[in-house]
Write a protein that holds these residues in place. Structure first.
Motif, PDB file in Angstrom:
ATOM      1  N   TYR A  87      -2.790  11.137   5.195  1.00 48.08           N
ATOM      2  CA  TYR A  87      -1.663  11.497   6.145  1.00 48.08           C
ATOM      3  C   TYR A  87      -2.070  12.702   6.839  1.00 48.08           C
ATOM      4  N   ILE A 123      -7.165   0.208   2.192  1.00 49.03           N
ATOM      5  CA  ILE A 123      -5.743   0.365   2.336  1.00 49.03           C
ATOM      6  C   ILE A 123      -5.697  -0.553   3.731  1.00 49.03           C
ATOM      7  N   ALA A 160       5.096  -9.215  11.639  1.00 48.91           N
ATOM      8  CA  ALA A 160       5.120  -8.118  10.936  1.00 48.91           C
ATOM      9  C   ALA A 160       4.219  -7.858   9.897  1.00 48.91           C
ATOM     10  N   THR A 176       0.119  -3.644   6.269  1.00 46.71           N
ATOM     11  CA  THR A 176       0.556  -4.419   7.594  1.00 46.71           C
ATOM     12  C   THR A 176       1.501  -3.298   8.565  1.00 46.71           C
ATOM     13  N   LEU A 193       6.309 -11.331   0.733  1.00 49.19           N
ATOM     14  CA  LEU A 193       6.186 -12.171   2.022  1.00 49.19           C
ATOM     15  C   LEU A 193       4.789 -12.895   2.312  1.00 49.19           C
ATOM     16  N   VAL A 243      11.882  -7.012   8.869  1.00 48.54           N
ATOM     17  CA  VAL A 243      11.044  -6.670  10.082  1.00 48.54           C
ATOM     18  C   VAL A 243      10.346  -7.928  10.490  1.00 48.54           C
ATOM     19  N   GLY A 283      -8.541   9.937   6.893  1.00 49.38           N
ATOM     20  CA  GLY A 283      -7.712   8.732   6.314  1.00 49.38           C
ATOM     21  C   GLY A 283      -6.600   9.519   5.693  1.00 49.38           C
ATOM     22  N   PRO A 296       2.087   2.138  -4.772  1.00 50.63           N
ATOM     23  CA  PRO A 296       2.489   3.521  -5.443  1.00 50.63           C
ATOM     24  C   PRO A 296       3.543   4.208  -5.653  1.00 50.63           C
ATOM     25  N   GLN A 345       0.771  -1.125   0.049  1.00 52.43           N
ATOM     26  CA  GLN A 345       0.108   0.102   0.072  1.00 52.43           C
ATOM     27  C   GLN A 345       0.749   1.331   0.258  1.00 52.43           C
ATOM     28  N   GLY A 381       5.179  -3.252   7.454  1.00 54.41           N
ATOM     29  CA  GLY A 381       5.496  -2.322   6.353  1.00 54.41           C
ATOM     30  C   GLY A 381       5.422  -0.863   6.765  1.00 54.41           C
ATOM     31  N   ALA A 386      -4.968   5.641   7.216  1.00 55.47           N
ATOM     32  CA  ALA A 386      -5.425   5.464   5.922  1.00 55.47           C
ATOM     33  C   ALA A 386      -7.003   5.164   5.985  1.00 55.47           C
ATOM     34  N   ALA A 421       8.889  -0.696   8.430  1.00 53.57           N
ATOM     35  CA  ALA A 421       9.972  -0.567   7.644  1.00 53.57           C
ATOM     36  C   ALA A 421      10.035   0.502   6.694  1.00 53.57           C
ATOM     37  N   ARG A 440      -5.365  -4.266   3.439  1.00 52.20           N
ATOM     38  CA  ARG A 440      -3.951  -4.916   3.056  1.00 52.20           C
ATOM     39  C   ARG A 440      -2.718  -4.664   3.760  1.00 52.20           C
TER      40      ARG A 440
END
Ligand SMILES: Cc1cc2nc3c(=O)[nH]c(=O)nc-3n(C[C@H](O)[C@H](O)[C@H](O)COP(=O)(O)OP(=O)(O)OC[C@H]3O[C@@H](n4cnc5c(N)ncnc54)[C@H](O)[C@@H]3O)c2cc1C
Ligand code: FES
Ligand code: FES
Lengths: 159, 282
Positions: free
Chosen positions: B193, B106, B74, B111, B54, B167, B191, B39, B35, B114, B102, B117, B109
């Motif tokens: 940022y 979003i 993770a 994590t 993964l 991670v 949702g 992009p 996600q 993610g 988000a 990291a 899916r």
């Protein structure tokens, strides 16, 4: 030569097997390889929601998932929504309420709204707006879309 | 735009994933929820030569609770965090913040691993982990190590993770379930940022002075940042009156960058607003 993979998935109830380039997005695969052009492509970075579809029972951005990741998955696009039940009622309510004009956002909007209704969401306009916040509509101003969702939840719409 | 071409690997287990990560040449990007990565690849800001999916690595999934707190794999998705009582009770700050991360599709899916990291400066999760004194478990062929959140987020999209490490999990200390929590963010659309946001935890009962507060901001700097000045001002105090004013004033010492949404002086102002509002809820 771009790398390819063989995938098998279920799309709108039918088993599909295909060889896809690994870089192909799910929504491009559905549109260009299967001819299912109901899911739209707007921004290609997850912001507009036009490509939202159902993967294994959860709304997913078709532009942020690769076709190769969908191997083994069950996909429902707007073309595969049943004419009866909740999906039928929602479409009837969208028509009744003028919840679409150009229709570009509608397939994604229906997917997101169905997830909300299916999870037992209340006819609470703020909560509905929050759930639909990831789907842009440039035409309606959203009021009529929220009206349509409320109609279904409160039992006013029939398929 | 579409992503540039890449090689794709989908190992069946952790050993397979780590072997690829250490042996293969080139720029290998682990693929979690995609996600953020997709992009960036569609815009060709990122052009990894290989994606390491993964999805089948069962060792990276699942939440367990023990005497030391929670271990969150993770690959646990936001939607799974929100639905898991182990998480909402063991890490109530995560439960409080999740609806702001988000949009539903979003969160279906994306994590936790993610987000950690990636270390996006405007993401909520790094700040939540700082506020809870969480630790990040990394794994590579040479073994496992655990890094405190305070030592993990180093800069813009920069972390203590080495290229051959994944991670593996996030560790939430046991006291996170008992500490008071506060969270507030300002975003233009629900949702999206945040322009500025804050996460905090503190000991003591509701209405009592804040014991050992931990306060972390996001959306202000090149990374999530602890506000140690505000922590000192609020320590063992009621968050009101002059004490609260001093805490807000101390935020001017934070390294604040402007972005598309707002210049630094506006961000500083917003930081004070979100801190006051987050504290009002505690
Ligand atoms: C429209 C939109 C709005 C959003 N709004 C927000 C928001 O408000 N707040 C927010 O925090 N986020 C937001 N996001 C981002 C979202 O939260 C991402 O899901 C998250 O940042 C990354 O998680 P992921 O699992 O999707 O990771 P991916 O995109 O798969 O990966 C992200 C990065 O981490 C690396 N990586 C992933 N997993 C691991 C691992 N286990 N070990 C090592 N490296 C790994 C990848 O190689 C990549 O570099 C938004 C995204 C979109 C598209
Ligand atoms: S095209 Fe996928 S969200 Fe805009
Ligand atoms: S109906 Fe035109 S974008 Fe929604």
């Amino acid at each position: 030569m771009p790398e390819t993979r063989d995938i098998t998935l279920t799309v709108n109830g039918e088993t599909v097997t295909a060889t896809v380039p690994v870089r192909l997005n799910l929504v491009d695969f559905l549109r260009n390889s299967l001819g299912l052009t109901g899911s739209h492509v707007g921004c290609e970075h997850g912001v507009c929601g036009a490509c939202t579809l159902d993967v294994d029972g959860a709304t997913t951005r078709g532009c942020l998932m690769l076709a190769v990741q969908a191997d083994g998955c069950t996909i429902t696009t707007v073309e595969g929504l049943p004419a009866h039940g909740m999906a039928g009622a929602l479409r009837a309510a969208f028509t009744e309420r003028n919840a679409l004009q150009c229709g570009f956002c509608t397939p994604g909007m229906l997917a997101s709204a169905l997830e909300y209704i299916g999870a037992g969401g209340a006819a609470d306009r703020t909560a509905i707006r929050e759930h639909l916040s990831g789907n842009y509509c440039r035409c309606t101003g959203y009021q009529s879309i929220v009206d349509a969702v409320c109609d279904v939840i409160e039992g006013r719409a029939r398929a | 735009m579409k992503a540039a071409d890449f090689a794709y690997r989908r190992p069946a287990d952790l050993a397979g994933a780590l072997a690829i990560l250490s042996a293969e040449e080139g720029d290998i990007a682990p693929l979690a929820g995609g996600q953020s990565l997709m992009p960036m690849m569609n815009f060709r800001i990122a052009q990894p030569t290989m994606l390491l999916d993964l999805a089948d690595v069962a060792e990276l999934r699942g939440v367990t609770a023990g005497p030391d707190g929670l271990r969150i794999g993770a690959m646990t998705r936001y939607v799974q965090l929100a639905a898991d009582p182990l998480v909402t009770q063991g890490a109530p700050l995560i439960g409080l913040a999740l609806p702001h991360i988000a949009h539903a599709a979003i969160r279906n899916r994306g994590t936790i691993g993610g987000s950690v990291a990636l270390a996006d400066p405007a993401a909520e999760m790094p700040a939540l982990l700082l506020a809870m004194a969480a630790r990040i478990e990394l794994v590579s062929l040479s073994g496992r190590r655990v890094v405190a959140a305070d030592d993990f987020f180093l800069g813009l999209y920069e972390t203590a993770r080495a290229p051959d490490e994944l991670v593996a999990a996030i560790h939430i200390p046991a006291d996170a379930s008992r500490r008071r929590v506060g969270f507030y963010e300002l975003a233009r659309r629900h949702g999206d940022y945040a322009m500025a946001g804050v996460a905090l935890t503190a000991g003591g009962a509701t209405g009592q002075p804040l014991a050992s507060p931990r306060i972390a901001f996001f959306g202000l700097s090149d990374r999530a940042v602890r506000a140690t000045g505000a922590e000192a001002a609020l320590k063992d105090a009621q968050p009101a009156g002059d004490t609260l004013g001093a805490a807000v004033d101390s935020l001017s010492a934070l390294p604040i960058n402007g972005d598309l949404h707002a210049p630094p002086d506006v961000k500083l102002k917003l930081a004070g607003v979100v801190l006051r509002r987050a504290l009002a809820g505690m």
